[in-house]
Structures are given as structure tokens and as C-alpha cells.
Enzyme design. Structure first.
Site, PDB file in Angstrom:
ATOM      1  N   THR A  49      72.061 -27.456-101.427  1.00  0.00           N
ATOM      2  CA  THR A  49      71.124 -26.367-101.172  1.00  0.00           C
ATOM      3  C   THR A  49      70.760 -26.415 -99.694  1.00  0.00           C
ATOM      4  O   THR A  49      71.255 -27.248 -98.942  1.00  0.00           O
ATOM      5  CB  THR A  49      69.852 -26.517-102.039  1.00  0.00           C
ATOM      6  N   CYS A  50      69.845 -25.540 -99.277  1.00  0.00           N
ATOM      7  CA  CYS A  50      69.443 -25.547 -97.871  1.00  0.00           C
ATOM      8  C   CYS A  50      68.642 -26.793 -97.523  1.00  0.00           C
ATOM      9  O   CYS A  50      68.513 -27.149 -96.342  1.00  0.00           O
ATOM     10  CB  CYS A  50      68.623 -24.300 -97.555  1.00  0.00           C
ATOM     11  N   SER A 109      61.076 -30.793-104.569  1.00  0.00           N
ATOM     12  CA  SER A 109      61.334 -29.620-103.744  1.00  0.00           C
ATOM     13  C   SER A 109      60.365 -29.537-102.591  1.00  0.00           C
ATOM     14  O   SER A 109      59.283 -30.139-102.610  1.00  0.00           O
ATOM     15  CB  SER A 109      61.221 -28.343-104.593  1.00  0.00           C
ATOM     16  N   GLU A 114      58.863 -25.226-107.573  1.00  0.00           N
ATOM     17  CA  GLU A 114      59.653 -23.997-107.446  1.00  0.00           C
ATOM     18  C   GLU A 114      60.805 -23.999-108.446  1.00  0.00           C
ATOM     19  O   GLU A 114      61.385 -25.034-108.765  1.00  0.00           O
ATOM     20  CB  GLU A 114      60.156 -23.845-106.006  1.00  0.00           C
ATOM     21  N   GLN A 116      63.718 -22.104-108.268  1.00  0.00           N
ATOM     22  CA  GLN A 116      65.040 -21.743-107.768  1.00  0.00           C
ATOM     23  C   GLN A 116      66.045 -22.875-107.943  1.00  0.00           C
ATOM     24  O   GLN A 116      67.237 -22.634-108.116  1.00  0.00           O
ATOM     25  CB  GLN A 116      64.946 -21.359-106.295  1.00  0.00           C
ATOM     26  N   GLN A 120      70.374 -23.429-108.898  1.00  0.00           N
ATOM     27  CA  GLN A 120      71.294 -24.178-108.041  1.00  0.00           C
ATOM     28  C   GLN A 120      71.958 -25.324-108.805  1.00  0.00           C
ATOM     29  O   GLN A 120      73.135 -25.624-108.585  1.00  0.00           O
ATOM     30  CB  GLN A 120      70.527 -24.694-106.824  1.00  0.00           C
ATOM     31  N   GLY A 192      52.403 -28.865 -88.958  1.00  0.00           N
ATOM     32  CA  GLY A 192      53.265 -29.491 -89.951  1.00  0.00           C
ATOM     33  C   GLY A 192      54.276 -28.489 -90.460  1.00  0.00           C
ATOM     34  O   GLY A 192      54.025 -27.267 -90.441  1.00  0.00           O
TER      35      GLY A 192
END
Length: 566
Positions: A49-50, A109, A114, A116, A120, A192
Site C-alpha cells: 500500500t502507500c 494504520s 480505517e 480501506q 488491499q 507532526g
């Protein structure tokens, strides 16, 4: 089970490394194929993933597996092994299962909870199935991870956990006003670039803030977050990244500041906040006495303390009571005593302006009241102080939200006029039931239970081919003995032959039932992998027979695999 995962994520590596190590679809497919072609691995799957790149494999040697998977990740990502190694993490067997289940639930995450990531994981399994690199272990693992993630979202509020904390904090900052209207047109500084800061920035962007400045110790993380905010389809916000050294200047421009870093010390001191406010208002913000509210509480009516309603009956006090007057004034607070003493002196006093307090001041006030009581023979009537004009506290010009633990912003900023500070401590007080923490804890319990269940199922499944091979061998023995019986008793009719055959089979089944059931139970427990070997040794089972049973079962499961993940 010898499950191994080697990977890197936003928790272990800077964004610059993650970006360089990213894998396209073709690169993932080649990595899968090369992994199973390597000697230690028999199955493989890639979760890319990213924010993470993880290589899962079923290996027969731990150290060789770690070395091989690390090398393959470096080769296919284009990042040198020496550079990549410091950012890699390794999980093995049950810890690897726990990691994937936690990932599936959103606990690992950037934005906690989340959903999503479930899609994936599903895509990752489908790719491994298409390349035929996912065998029984990884099929079972990823299918179970999807079920665990869905269970976490359906049985808990984990998908609202991170969102709730940020939204609740902004609502507290806005004094309950709708966040969308309150932040519209304001300028925000986000300190941050981790999960909570990113979520806060995204929430502010969606709410309509005009500008977001991101400051982070790692510049590329700040730039990545600013880029994501600028390119978001559902926002129209100007976002830019600045180094941490620019924070003092940005404080002079910002209306709202959100800070959530991993720093062990303060990121914003009270002096820095005061300087930011001064640059906006043109004057140094005064420090407000936090006891003002308590001191300004209305006093009881003047009837309390008169001769008739006096709470202290001096006639009941023996002559010669102590110099400090403890017997007469026990339980009275210093503010009340001060009012009496001041009235006796013919003056009024506003405790808020004296700045007095502490045990020594209280003792002095008690002594003064005792002396007055000795002189006039009674406790004087309590009077209200003369009204004193207090300058109103100015409306806040700088709103601070500290989501870090330990805190990023000096708690002394609470006392600065023109500043409103909300931090984790005040959020906890405002929401004593802590729903966010409760949801995370509940999901962690679900993950732990599911990891134990998965391990037990895998260990039990490991012994199943051995049990099947044992029963197959027993059936062959029965068939051989019945054939010998027919040779010795050729005149045996069909009815008796069937009865004898059934009797022998029942005897064998009863002898095998208890040990095979018990060995499955034992094998499901931690450390039960050796029972399959013991069974093969005790009954002299052919290893090839056991292996053929395993292959037959895997072939049967191919249809389910071709249907893809559920």
C-alpha cells in the site's frame, strides 16, 4: 506452520524510503514468483500500500528465510539492502498472524480503524492466488484476516476511534459550535505528520479551513501530507510544508494549532505561545489566575453569620481556646476567614487581588479571626466584598489542540489570556467514558482470540493428513485380512462374510477412535506439532502416503481458491 513476514511501513521508515520502495503490480508479481522459487519459501503473498510493503511467506528455515526475503525486497524495490535493512521489521509464526490481523482491523494504520486496508488485503490475496503462490497456509491466513477485520468493524466502533478523538477535540476547542462553521476561513498549523496529525489535517481541510501549514521533524513526511491535502478531491485548501524551525513564525499567523508528535519533551512552551499571541495582538498576554472562578463564587447571604444564624457558637467554646483559634473556626476555609477579619478591621477585601494563599496565610487568617473574636465576643457578620471591576478575559485569538501523550504543548498555556488550549487530559475529563480507548481495547481482545483460534486450527490441520493416512492403513489391513479369510474359508457365504467384515472394521474403528480424537486435541494446543511425527513413528506410516493425502486435500481446495477471497 512457519509463517514469516518481512516488511516496512510508515511506523518504521520515512516517507522517502517508502516512496522509493513502492512496488507496481508487475513488480509485485515478479517478487511473488521469485520468492517461491527461492529455497526457503514454499508460499508467498505481498501486501503493498502507500504506507506499507510486506512480504509474507511459508518458510522451512527462519534465519535463511529472513535473509532471503530481505534480499528479495531490496532487489525488487530498488533500494539497496544496506539502506533498507534498518527500516525492516520481522514477525514469525504467531507474531506474524497477530500482525496481519492487527493490520486488517486498522490498528496499524496511519488512521486508526480505517477500512480501506481490508480491500488491499483482499487484492493481495487475489494476486497471490492468480500467480499460484498462495498455498493452504496463506489462503487460510488472509481469508481469516479479512473475517477478523470485518468482525472488528461490525462488533466495535474502531472505524470511528481516530475520527472521534479529533472531532471531539475540535468541538471542545470551538466550545461546542459546529466545527465546519467555526474553522471556515481560518488558518491552521499542524505539528507532526503521523496518523493523528494527518487525520486532524484532513478533518480541518474537509471542514473548510482556508490554509494548512504542516511542520514535522522529517521534512518529506510533511511534504507528503501537504501534497495529499492539496490534491484531495473533497477539499479546496492551500497546504504547504515547513521545517520545525519555522513554527514560531507560523504561530504568529495561525488561528488553530493541532500538535501530535512523538517527542518526549515539549514542542511548544508557554513562552513560545505567548510570543505568538503578542505578535498578533501587539501586547503581551496577561496570565490569568486559574482560581478566579472559585474565588468569584457568590458568598452566602448576610443572614449567615449573624447572631441568630451564626455557624459558630462561641458560648460553647471553653475559655482559653488556643491562640490559633482552631476550636472556633474548624472547617472554615481561608477565604471565609479573610472576609471576617477584613470586616472586623472596618475594610473589605477582594481575595482575588491579594494573591495570598497557602498554609502560612491560612494560619495568619485564623489567628486574626481568633483575636477579633476574643475582642468583640463574637464572630462578626460576614459581609460581601466591595465589587471590584475586573477586566474581562479577551476572546481567544489562538486555539491549541494537543493530541500527544506525553503532551506537546506546555499546560501553562492554559493561563494565557487570548489562548484556548484543549489537550488529552481535558478531553479525558470531558469524556470520562473514553469510547475511543474502549473500542481499541475491544479490537485488541478480538485479535488475540482470533490469533489463538487460528493457531489451534492450523496445528490441528497439520495432523489431519497423518490421521487420514493412519485410517487408510488400517482399512488396508482390514481388507488384507478379509482376503486371507476368504482364501482359508472359500465356502463362506456372503451374509457371514459381510458380518465378519463389519465386525473387524468396528473393532479397528473403536481402537483408533480415542487416540485419533485425542491426538487432534493435543495437536491443536501450543507445542503440539510433534504429535504428528510421533504418530507416524509409532505406526510406521509412509511419509509419502501422508504427503499424498496433503496434496489431495490441497487439490480439493483449488476450486475455493479460484473463486477468490470472500
Amino acid at each position: 506452520m512457519s509463517l514469516l513476514v518481512v516488511g516496512l511501513s510508515h511506523r518504521s521508515a520515512p516517507v522517502s524510503v517508502l516512496e522509493r520502495a513502492s512496488l507496481g503490480v508487475d513488480a509485485q508479481t515478479k517478487l511473488l514468483q521469485d520468492t517461491v522459487a527461492a529455497e526457503p519459501a514454499t508460499e508467498s503473498a505481498v501486501l503493498a500500500t502507500c504506507n506499507r510493503i510486506e512480504l509474507y511467506a511459508d518458510v522451512d528455515k527462519f534465519h535463511a528465510g529472513v535473509a532471503e526475503l530481505s534480499t528479495l525486497l531490496a532487489q525488487h524495490s530498488g533500494v539497496g539492502l544496506e539502506e533498507l535493512t534498518p527500516y525492516l521489521y520481522v514477525h514469525y509464526e504467531d507474531r506474524a498472524v497477530h500482525h496481519l490481523f492487527s493490520v486488517a482491523c486498522g490498528l496499524d494504520s496511519m488512521v486508526v480503524g480505517e477500512g480501506q486496508i481490508l480491500g488491499q488485503i483482499k487484492d493481495s490475496l487475489a494476486r497471490a492466488q492468480e500467480t499460484h503462490t498462495a498455498g493452504r497456509l496463506l489462503n487460510d491466513l488472509f481469508q481469516q484476516a479479512l473475517r477478523v477485520g470485518k468482525r472488528a468493524h461490525s462488533e466495535t466502533g474502531i472505524d470511528r476511534a481516530g475520527q472521534s478523538l479529533v472531532t471531539f477535540g475540535l468541538e471542545q476547542l470551538s466550545l461546542g459550535a459546529p466545527v465546519e462553521g467555526w474553522v471556515r476561513g481560518k488558518k491552521a498549523l499542524v505539528i507532526g505528520a503521523g496518523s493523528m496529525s494527518s487525520l486532524a489535517a484532513a478533518t480541518l481541510a474537509r471542514a473548510g479551513v482556508a490554509e494548512i501549514v504542516v511542520a514535522n521533524r522529517t521534512p518529506d513526511r510533511a511534504e507528503r501530507l501537504a501534497q495529499i491535502l492539496t490534491e484531495g478531491d473533497d477539499t479546496n485548501v492551500l497546504a504547504r510544508a515547513v521545517p520545525m524551525t519555522s513554527v514560531p513564525f507560523e504561530l504568529t499567523r495561525a488561528d488553530v494549532v493541532v500538535s501530535c508528535t512523538g517527542a518526549t519533551g515539549l514542542v511548544l512552551t508557554a513562552d513560545a505561545v505567548a510570543a505568538g499571541v503578542e505578535s498578533r495582538t501587539g501586547e503581551e498576554p496577561p496570565v490569568v489566575d486559574l482560581d478566579d472562578e472559585a474565588s468569584a463564587a457568590p458568598l452566602p447571604p448576610t443572614s449567615v453569620g449573624t447572631e441568630e444564624g451564626c455557624p459558630l457558637d462561641l458560648s460553647a467554646v471553653r475559655p482559653g481556646f488556643s491562640v490559633m483559634g482552631e476550636a472556633a473556626v474548624a472547617g472554615m476555609d481561608a477565604a471565609t476567614l479573610e472576609q471576617h477579619a477584613a470586616w472586623a478591621a472596618g475594610t473589605t477585601v477582594d481575595r482575588r487581588r491579594t494573591g495570598r494563599g497557602g498554609p502560612e496565610a491560612d494560619a495568619e487568617l485564623i489567628g486574626a479571626l481568633a483575636a477579633t473574636a476574643s475582642t468583640v465576643g463574637r464572630i462578626p457578620e460576614r459581609r460581601r466584598p466591595e465589587p471590584v471591576a475586573e477586566p474581562p478575559r479577551p476572546e481567544p485569538v489562538l486555539f491549541l489542540l494537543d493530541l500527544a501523550m506525553p503532551r506537546d504543548i506546555d499546560a501553562a498555556a492554559h493561563r494565557l489570556a487570548g489562548v484556548r488550549l484543549v489537550d488529552i487530559e481535558s478531553l479525558a475529563e470531558a469524556s470520562a467514558d473514553a469510547p475511543m480507548a474502549a473500542d481499541v481495547d475491544q479490537v485488541r481482545r478480538i485479535v488475540s482470540d482470533e490469533v489463538a483460534a487460528f493457531g489451534a486450527a492450523q496445528r490441528a490441520a497439520h495432523i489431519t493428513p497423518t490421521v487420514v493416512a493412519l485410517r487408510s492403513m488400517a482399512a488396508d489391513v482390514v481388507a488384507g485380512e478379509i482376503a486371507r479369510l476368504e482364501g482359508r474359508l472359500p465356502g463362506l457365504d456372503d451374509k457371514h462374510r459381510a458380518e465378519i467384515t463389519q465386525t473387524v472394521r468396528r473393532v479397528v474403528d473403536k481402537l483408533l477412535h480415542a487416540p485419533t480424537v485425542r491426538v487432534k486435541q493435543l495437536a491443536a494446543e501450543p507445542g503440539g506439532a510433534g504429535y504428528a511425527d510421533a504418530l507416524r513413528t509409532l505406526f510406521d506410516l509412509d511419509p509419502e502416503t501422508v504427503a499424498s493425502v496433503s496434496r489431495a486435500e490441497e487439490s480439493t481446495e483449488k476450486n475455493a481458491e479460484n473463486r477468490g477471497p470472500g
